[in-house]
Design a protein around this motif. Structure first.
Motif, short mmCIF file in Angstrom:
data_model
loop_
_atom_site.label_atom_id
_atom_site.label_comp_id
_atom_site.label_asym_id
_atom_site.label_seq_id
_atom_site.Cartn_x
_atom_site.Cartn_y
_atom_site.Cartn_z
N LYS A 123 -86.92 81.73 86.12
CA LYS A 123 -85.70 81.36 85.38
C LYS A 123 -84.53 82.27 85.75
CE LYS A 123 -87.87 78.13 83.34
NZ LYS A 123 -87.84 76.86 84.03
N ILE A 124 -84.81 83.57 85.83
CA ILE A 124 -83.74 84.53 86.13
C ILE A 124 -83.24 84.35 87.57
CG2 ILE A 124 -83.24 86.99 86.42
CD1 ILE A 124 -85.17 87.43 83.98
N MET A 125 -84.15 84.09 88.50
CA MET A 125 -83.73 83.84 89.89
C MET A 125 -82.93 82.55 90.00
SD MET A 125 -84.67 86.39 91.75
CE MET A 125 -84.66 85.84 93.44
N GLU A 126 -83.34 81.54 89.26
CA GLU A 126 -82.59 80.27 89.26
C GLU A 126 -81.18 80.50 88.72
OE1 GLU A 126 -83.09 75.70 87.55
OE2 GLU A 126 -84.74 77.13 87.31
N ALA A 127 -81.06 81.28 87.65
CA ALA A 127 -79.75 81.60 87.08
C ALA A 127 -78.90 82.37 88.09
CB ALA A 127 -79.93 82.42 85.80
N LYS A 128 -79.52 83.30 88.79
CA LYS A 128 -78.78 84.10 89.77
C LYS A 128 -78.28 83.23 90.92
CE LYS A 128 -78.87 88.19 92.60
NZ LYS A 128 -79.55 89.33 93.09
N LEU A 129 -79.06 82.25 91.32
CA LEU A 129 -78.62 81.34 92.39
C LEU A 129 -77.38 80.56 91.97
CD1 LEU A 129 -82.00 79.97 93.77
CD2 LEU A 129 -80.37 81.43 94.96
N ILE A 130 -77.34 80.17 90.70
CA ILE A 130 -76.20 79.41 90.19
C ILE A 130 -74.97 80.31 90.05
CG2 ILE A 130 -75.28 78.17 88.18
CD1 ILE A 130 -78.20 77.19 87.70
N ASN A 131 -75.18 81.50 89.50
CA ASN A 131 -74.08 82.42 89.19
C ASN A 131 -73.64 83.24 90.40
OD1 ASN A 131 -72.24 83.74 87.47
ND2 ASN A 131 -73.70 85.35 87.04
N ASP A 132 -74.55 83.49 91.31
CA ASP A 132 -74.27 84.26 92.52
C ASP A 132 -73.70 85.65 92.22
OD1 ASP A 132 -74.39 84.57 95.29
OD2 ASP A 132 -72.27 84.02 95.51
N LYS A 133 -74.23 86.29 91.15
CA LYS A 133 -73.84 87.64 90.80
C LYS A 133 -75.10 88.45 90.54
CE LYS A 133 -69.36 86.61 88.82
NZ LYS A 133 -68.50 86.68 87.66
N PRO A 134 -75.00 89.77 90.66
CA PRO A 134 -76.17 90.61 90.35
C PRO A 134 -76.62 90.40 88.91
CG PRO A 134 -74.40 91.91 91.31
CD PRO A 134 -73.83 90.56 91.04
N SER A 135 -77.91 90.59 88.68
CA SER A 135 -78.49 90.29 87.37
C SER A 135 -79.20 91.52 86.79
CB SER A 135 -79.48 89.14 87.50
OG SER A 135 -80.26 88.99 86.33
N TYR A 136 -78.71 91.99 85.66
CA TYR A 136 -79.37 93.09 84.96
C TYR A 136 -80.78 92.69 84.56
CZ TYR A 136 -80.43 96.60 81.45
OH TYR A 136 -81.05 97.59 80.72
N ASN A 137 -80.96 91.45 84.11
CA ASN A 137 -82.29 91.00 83.71
C ASN A 137 -83.26 91.00 84.89
OD1 ASN A 137 -81.80 90.67 80.97
ND2 ASN A 137 -81.07 88.58 81.23
N ASN A 170 -75.98 97.05 92.33
CA ASN A 170 -75.13 95.87 92.53
C ASN A 170 -74.45 95.46 91.23
OD1 ASN A 170 -75.60 95.70 95.28
ND2 ASN A 170 -77.27 94.23 95.07
N CYS A 171 -75.18 95.57 90.12
CA CYS A 171 -74.59 95.28 88.80
C CYS A 171 -73.47 96.27 88.49
CB CYS A 171 -75.65 95.35 87.70
SG CYS A 171 -76.81 93.96 87.68
N LEU A 172 -73.69 97.53 88.83
CA LEU A 172 -72.67 98.55 88.61
C LEU A 172 -71.39 98.20 89.38
CD1 LEU A 172 -71.85 101.38 87.49
CD2 LEU A 172 -72.80 102.34 89.60
#
Length: 137
Positions: A68-82, A102-104
């Motif tokens: 789920k988190i990887m799918e969200a990252k693909l959509i958002n194309d931003k680093p993910s703290y989760n 990357n989040c920083l």
């Protein structure tokens, strides 16, 4: 709206630490996605699965959370703290470090106090690079 309900339920469950309340939040995220696909609901669904996994000691939920988190990252194309938290839970420190830095850079880290107290990051707390990251926040 339904994603907001899921978020409210997730906030409540952190106080009660009740698995059924996590499941209710997950159901709301699923419902939200059926109405309006969005990365927030996917990311929050993944975070809720991570928290439920921690509560129940169910590693299969971590695998589902990662999807789920990887799918969200693909959509958002931003680093993910989760995603960084998930890497820490899997003891994949190299990818955890990369994602946190990357989040920083992207300005997507939570507040320092939250990071310092996040139980998902217990495994990296003694790492030198983690201590250096905290100094930069």
């Amino acid at each position: 709206m339904i994603t907001g309900i899921g978020n409210a339920i997730s906030a409540q469950v952190k106080l009660t630490n009740d698995a059924n309340t996590y499941r209710l939040a997950i159901d709301k995220y699923k419902e939200s996605l059926s109405i309006f696909p969005n990365f927030n609901a996917l990311d929050n669904w993944g975070a809720s699965l991570m928290n439920l996994s921690n509560l129940e000691g169910n590693s299969q939920l971590l695998d589902e959370a990662k999807c789920k988190i990887m799918e969200a990252k693909l959509i958002n194309d931003k680093p993910s703290y989760n995603l960084a938290c998930l890497y820490a839970l899997h003891r994949d420190f190299s990818n955890c470090k990369k994602e946190l830095y990357n989040c920083l850079k992207a300005g997507t880290l939570p507040e320092k106090n939250f990071i310092e107290n996040d139980i998902d990051l217990v495994s990296i707390r003694e790492e030198d690079w983690y201590k250096e990251l905290l100094k930069k926040i």
